[in-house]
Design a protein around this motif. Structure first.
Motif, PDB file in Angstrom:
ATOM      1  N   GLN A   1       0.804  -1.214   0.000  1.00 57.63           N
ATOM      2  CA  GLN A   1       0.000   0.000   0.000  1.00 57.63           C
ATOM      3  C   GLN A   1       0.839   1.266   0.000  1.00 57.63           C
ATOM      4  OE1 GLN A   1      -2.599  -0.376   3.367  1.00 57.63           O
ATOM      5  NE2 GLN A   1      -3.830  -2.023   2.449  1.00 57.63           N
ATOM      6  N   VAL A   2       1.979   1.234   0.694  1.00 61.14           N
ATOM      7  CA  VAL A   2       2.802   2.452   0.798  1.00 61.14           C
ATOM      8  C   VAL A   2       3.978   2.462  -0.160  1.00 61.14           C
ATOM      9  CG1 VAL A   2       2.191   2.678   3.217  1.00 61.14           C
ATOM     10  CG2 VAL A   2       4.282   1.485   2.622  1.00 61.14           C
ATOM     11  N   GLY A   3       4.284   1.349  -0.823  1.00 58.80           N
ATOM     12  CA  GLY A   3       5.418   1.286  -1.740  1.00 58.80           C
ATOM     13  C   GLY A   3       5.145   0.301  -2.864  1.00 58.80           C
ATOM     14  N   ASP A   4       6.200  -0.072  -3.575  1.00 61.21           N
ATOM     15  CA  ASP A   4       6.099  -1.013  -4.694  1.00 61.21           C
ATOM     16  C   ASP A   4       6.810  -2.306  -4.344  1.00 61.21           C
ATOM     17  OD1 ASP A   4       4.751   0.876  -6.202  1.00 61.21           O
ATOM     18  OD2 ASP A   4       6.608   1.749  -6.983  1.00 61.21           O
ATOM     19  N   VAL A   5       6.146  -3.439  -4.574  1.00 59.36           N
ATOM     20  CA  VAL A   5       6.729  -4.759  -4.331  1.00 59.36           C
ATOM     21  C   VAL A   5       6.832  -5.490  -5.665  1.00 59.36           C
ATOM     22  CG1 VAL A   5       6.533  -6.919  -3.064  1.00 59.36           C
ATOM     23  CG2 VAL A   5       5.633  -4.813  -2.069  1.00 59.36           C
ATOM     24  N   ASP A   6       8.007  -6.007  -5.978  1.00 62.10           N
ATOM     25  CA  ASP A   6       8.200  -6.718  -7.236  1.00 62.10           C
ATOM     26  C   ASP A   6       8.085  -8.228  -7.062  1.00 62.10           C
ATOM     27  OD1 ASP A   6       9.006  -4.402  -9.022  1.00 62.10           O
ATOM     28  OD2 ASP A   6      10.433  -4.178  -7.403  1.00 62.10           O
TER      29      ASP A   6
END
Length: 444
Positions: free
Chosen positions: A229-234
């Motif tokens: 929700q607060v960042g990007d996950v790959d």
């Protein structure tokens, strides 16, 4: 004097007013002078080094003073007992009424003998059975120590030395996970230290390739949900169910990272639920990537053979039925999870609300899954941490945190501490993340 003392006289003192240490010492000398004759005069005994200095610890609260008196003695048992009894004749300290009670007389030599016996048992049990290390063990131990020394901090968070300049980072839960990966030669891990993802990691995730390597429990799922929700996950990797990253062997860690799963494959669009894949499972299986066979014509129209179309229609119906079934299961799971969340707090934020925002006046000890280990009055937080059978992962206390609580929290391995307020701590432990409830809400 401490080296030659045979006994320690311990006494408690209470005064109906605010008094200082010097007032207590003066009362001890003044009100025992001449009471026992010249041979047991306290001043003469101190000058001849038969009695040590008078150690006084005094605290004042609500207009009254309470404290402890300790006197070291090298006299024999009888003389020491008489000297101790004379302290109870003190009835005034400065202008205030006071009372003194001898709590016990400690035999210093007996304590030393017990310490010698205990240490001798330890030496006997461990020093003579150690086998000689072979060269491979020596090399591995030296390598491991170097890797542990490589742990650094990135904006206050435990991290490997390559986090600042690596193109890809691995986000783990705690400091112990970073140390474990360092032992296996992985130097680009950084810890969130709780279910609340810090801003530095959120900013890093926007610039780097991020692999979330999390524990196989509810805490790992919550961290992944907030991180997304607060960042990007790959990519995502979960430890096996009910196991932590720090518990994995080298081959398990390497296998898990080789078979990491793209985030989009385990979380559908608009769906916040996560289904943790098992460590070591590969996402390269044909079933997970085979698309429905469709051919594009030059004019942009889609041509599908009759047999394929019928088969795809059947598959579509099957997918529709499974989607409805999955939707029902998701609703049931959501309702169950909601009921469980209402019954028992499952995040640090919920525990802060339940303890501090509700003004309960208590302290709550939590494990790594934010399950309650023990709830005690806030004044008993120090003893609860010190005597806890299972060292707590986090502490939430509706009160002020003292230096004593910070010290025992660092000794027992507490990683998170949230309180209503913090006192004037002389030294804040590096390994304990300390926040007030106000700071916690602001960071949240």
């Amino acid at each position: 004097m401490d080296d030659t003392a045979k006994y320690l006289i311990h006494a408690s003192i209470a005064a109906d007013g605010v008094v200082e240490r010097s007032d207590v010492v003066g009362a001890v000398f003044g009100q025992t002078e001449g009471l026992l004759g010249d041979e047991l005069d306290l001043r003469d005994l101190q000058q001849s080094s038969k009695v040590g200095r008078i150690d006084v610890q005094i605290d004042s609260e609500n207009g009254q003073s309470f404290g402890r008196i300790t006197i070291a003695s090298s006299l024999d048992k009888v003389e020491t007992a008489i000297l101790a009894a004379s302290l109870e004749t003190i009835d005034r300290v400065g202008p205030c009424q006071a009372s003194v009670e001898v709590t016990n007389i400690e035999d210093v030599r007996e304590a030393k003998r017990r310490k010698v016996i205990d240490r001798a048992k330890e030496l006997l049990a461990g020093s003579f059975d150690e086998s000689v290390m072979d060269s491979s063990k020596i090399l591995e131990e030296v390598r491991e120590s170097v890797r542990i020394e490589d742990i650094t901090e990135y904006e206050g968070l435990p991290a490997g030395p390559r986090v600042a300049d690596a193109d890809a980072i691995i986000v783990v839960e705690g400091r112990a996970d970073v140390l474990t990966l360092l032992q296996y030669g992985i130097k680009n891990a950084i810890a969130v230290e709780g279910t609340n993802v810090p801003d530095p990691i959120a900013h890093l995730s926007e610039e780097r390739t991020v692999t979330a390597f999390l524990d196989g429990d509810r805490g790992g799922e919550l961290i992944l949900r907030e991180l997304s929700q607060v960042g990007d996950v790959d990519y995502v990797v979960f430890a096996p169910e009910n196991r932590s990253v720090e518990d994995l062997e080298r081959h398990e860690v390497m296998s898990a990272l080789r078979n990491k799963t793209p985030y989009g494959d385990i979380v559908g669009e608009g769906d916040d639920s996560v289904a943790p894949p098992e460590v070591g499972t590969s996402d390269d299986s044909p079933a997970s990537h085979s698309p429905v066979p469709v051919a594009e014509t030059a004019a942009g129209s889609t041509t599908v053979e009759t047999g394929v179309a019928e088969e795809n229609g059947e598959r579509a119906e099957g997918h529709g039925e499974r989607a409805e079934e999955n939707g029902e299961r998701a609703e049931e799971a959501s309702a169950t999870e909601s009921d469980a969340a209402e019954a028992s707090p499952s995040t640090l934020r919920e525990h802060v609300r339940a303890v501090i925002d509700a003004e309960t006046g208590t302290a709550r000890l939590l494990d790594a899954d934010y399950e309650v280990l023990e709830t005690v009055p806030a004044a008993d937080a120090f003893d609860a941490i010190a005597n806890a059978e299972t060292p707590p992962y986090a502490l939430v206390v509706d009160g002020e945190v003292s230096q004593r609580i910070l010290d025992v929290a660092a000794q027992r391995g507490v990683e998170q501490l949230v309180a209503r307020s913090t006192g004037e701590a002389v030294k804040t432990p590096v390994d304990v993340r300390v926040r007030t409830a106000e700071q916690f809400v602001a960071a949240d």
